[in-house]
Design an enzyme around this catalytic site. Structure first.
Site, PDB file in Angstrom:
ATOM      1  CG  LEU A 136     -44.907 -54.177 -11.667  1.00 25.06           C
ATOM      2  CD1 LEU A 136     -46.218 -54.230 -10.639  1.00 25.06           C
ATOM      3  CD2 LEU A 136     -43.640 -54.718 -10.726  1.00 25.06           C
ATOM      4  CB  ALA A 141     -45.703 -46.944 -11.236  1.00 29.57           C
ATOM      5  N   GLY A 142     -42.134 -47.440 -10.903  1.00 30.89           N
ATOM      6  CA  GLY A 142     -41.109 -48.430 -11.529  1.00 30.89           C
ATOM      7  C   GLY A 142     -40.852 -49.243  -9.986  1.00 30.89           C
ATOM      8  CB  THR A 169     -39.221 -58.808 -21.031  1.00 26.93           C
ATOM      9  OG1 THR A 169     -38.397 -57.732 -20.591  1.00 26.93           O
ATOM     10  CG2 THR A 169     -38.305 -59.783 -21.793  1.00 26.93           C
ATOM     11  CB  ILE A 355      -8.512 -57.936 -19.954  1.00 30.12           C
ATOM     12  CG1 ILE A 355      -8.184 -57.634 -18.651  1.00 30.12           C
ATOM     13  CG2 ILE A 355      -7.668 -59.129 -20.781  1.00 30.12           C
ATOM     14  CD1 ILE A 355      -8.797 -58.846 -17.767  1.00 30.12           C
ATOM     15  CD  GLU A 381     -37.138 -59.801 -12.555  1.00 27.02           C
ATOM     16  OE1 GLU A 381     -37.280 -60.346 -11.516  1.00 27.02           O
ATOM     17  OE2 GLU A 381     -37.094 -60.676 -13.656  1.00 27.02           O
TER      18      GLU A 381
END
Length: 397
Positions: A136, A141-142, A169, A355, A381
């Site tokens: 996509l 174009a994200g 991915t 920590i 996403e």
């Protein structure tokens, strides 16, 4: 796994139906005994975990939300989310491999494919022997997926595709079987009377001439997951490789994204929980001025706040999943879950690193990997800003 009927009241954290709890425990054991011991090595070597993917395939994890007729386990999307959460506690790279392989790779074929397409592709995707990817995002174009520049021209029963994709991915592994790419296939007149690009989705098998997975990205995190830019140079595939109705590619993928946000929220919850687990353990073992650091209020309060984030985020994704499975609108709830869980993962990773002190800056420590890995959970996403936009729209503002 048989499908469980859910009600509008949804799932309750800590009170799962028996079959879901059994699955969660099974995957948690796998994560702790088989995944965790090799995760630091895989991350350092930037090596894709083929052996673990095969093991997950044998466990049926890639087939959880699919029907048995097409090689699935007969479960549902919530079962998938539980598995993703447990794996993400110890290894986000492996969790995103599962999430993308199912929700972005196989799910579009399950949702929109013809019976012939399902029978050809789903069995090899649901058993983990093969992976699929969804193309996509493009360089320009994200979040604005409507800005797609990749083009596909149909002539004499063949699509010819030219363009490029970014950040895809599972697109370049040895077991990648296909990529489904969005492409402009023409123009249409929109409801406002203006001409708009017609976006469709087309399945491109791995090895098709002209389809190239470029060298993998050098990423900040998720080092043992597979992510490539793709190029399509006069790629030719049959007309029947169209997935779903022509011109519905963008709309269909928005549905896939809504579902995927629940799965990514589950991944984020797993990461946030992993940070809590590691911090509780470390704070009980590490001493300062003769006392375990857990006895200092500054540390105990920080861990308490981390736990509160986990509970809130888990509750949010359980609600979104329950609405989805009940057939109720869930766009807003999915966006809220993605927003809250992504921020919880990043905030918990930062606090867990603090920590752990100097040890938290060492890559062999799980909290350091979570610190590097978790930032993408506020981006992938759908960015945090996109989730806020979606929530506002659903509120009518």
């Amino acid at each position: 796994m048989a499908t469980t009927t859910t009600t509008t009241t949804g799932f309750t954290p800590g009170m799962l139906p028996d079959e879901y709890e059994s699955l969660r425990r099974q995957v948690a054991k796998f994560a702790d005994t088989e995944v965790a011991p090799v995760s630091a090595e895989l991350d350092a070597a930037h090596r894709f975990p083929y052996e673990l993917v095969a093991r997950m395939g044998a466990m049926g994890l890639f087939g959880l939300p699919f029907d048995e007729e097409h090689g699935g386990m007969g479960g549902d999307y919530f079962a998938l989310c539980l598995a993703i959460e447990e794996i993400a506690r110890v290894n986000q790279s492996l969790a995103i491999t599962l999430e993308a392989g199912v929700s972005l790779g196989a799910m579009p074929i399950h949702r929109f494919g013809t019976e012939e397409q399902k029978r050809e592709w789903l069995p090899q995707l649901t058993d983990g022997s093969g992976l699929a990817a969804f193309g996509l995002t493009e360089p320009e174009a994200g979040s604005d997926a409507g800005g797609t520049r990749t083009k596909a021209v149909l002539e004499d029963g063949t699509w010819t595709i030219n363009g490029s994709k970014s950040f895809i991915t599972n697109s370049g592994t040895d077991i990648t079987r296909l990529v489904t790419a969005t492409a402009v296939t023409g123009t249409r007149i929109g409801g406002d009377g203006q001409e708009k690009p017609e976006i469709s989705t087309i399945m491109i098998p791995a090895g098709t001439p002209g389809f190239t997975a470029e060298p993998a990205y050098d990423k900040v995190g998720w080092n043992s997951s597979d992510t490539h830019p793709l190029t399509f140079d006069n790629v030719r595939v049959p007309e029947e490789n169209l997935l779903g109705e022509r011109g519905r590619g963008y709309a269909n993928f928005l549905r896939i994204l809504d579902e995927g946000r629940i799965a990514v929220a589950a991944l984020s919850v797993g990461a946030a929980q992993g940070c809590v687990d590691e911090s509780v353990k470390y704070a009980g073992e590490r001493t300062s001025f003769g006392r375990p650091i857990a006895e200092y209020q500054g540390i105990s309060f920080k861990i308490a706040r981390m736990e509160a984030r986990v509970v809130a985020a888990r509750t949010a994704y359980y609600l979104a999943a329950s609405r989805m499975l009940a057939g109720l609108p869930f766009k807003k709830e999915a966006a809220i879950a993605k927003l809250v869980a992504g921020e919880a993962a990043m905030d918990n990773a930062r606090d867990a690193t603090q920590i752990h002190g100097g040890y938290g800056f060492m890559n062999e420590y799980l909290v350091a990997r979570h610190y590097r890995d978790s930032k993408i959970l506020e981006v992938g996403e759908g960015t945090t800003e996109v989730q806020l936009m979606l929530i506002a729209r659903e509120l009518g503002i």
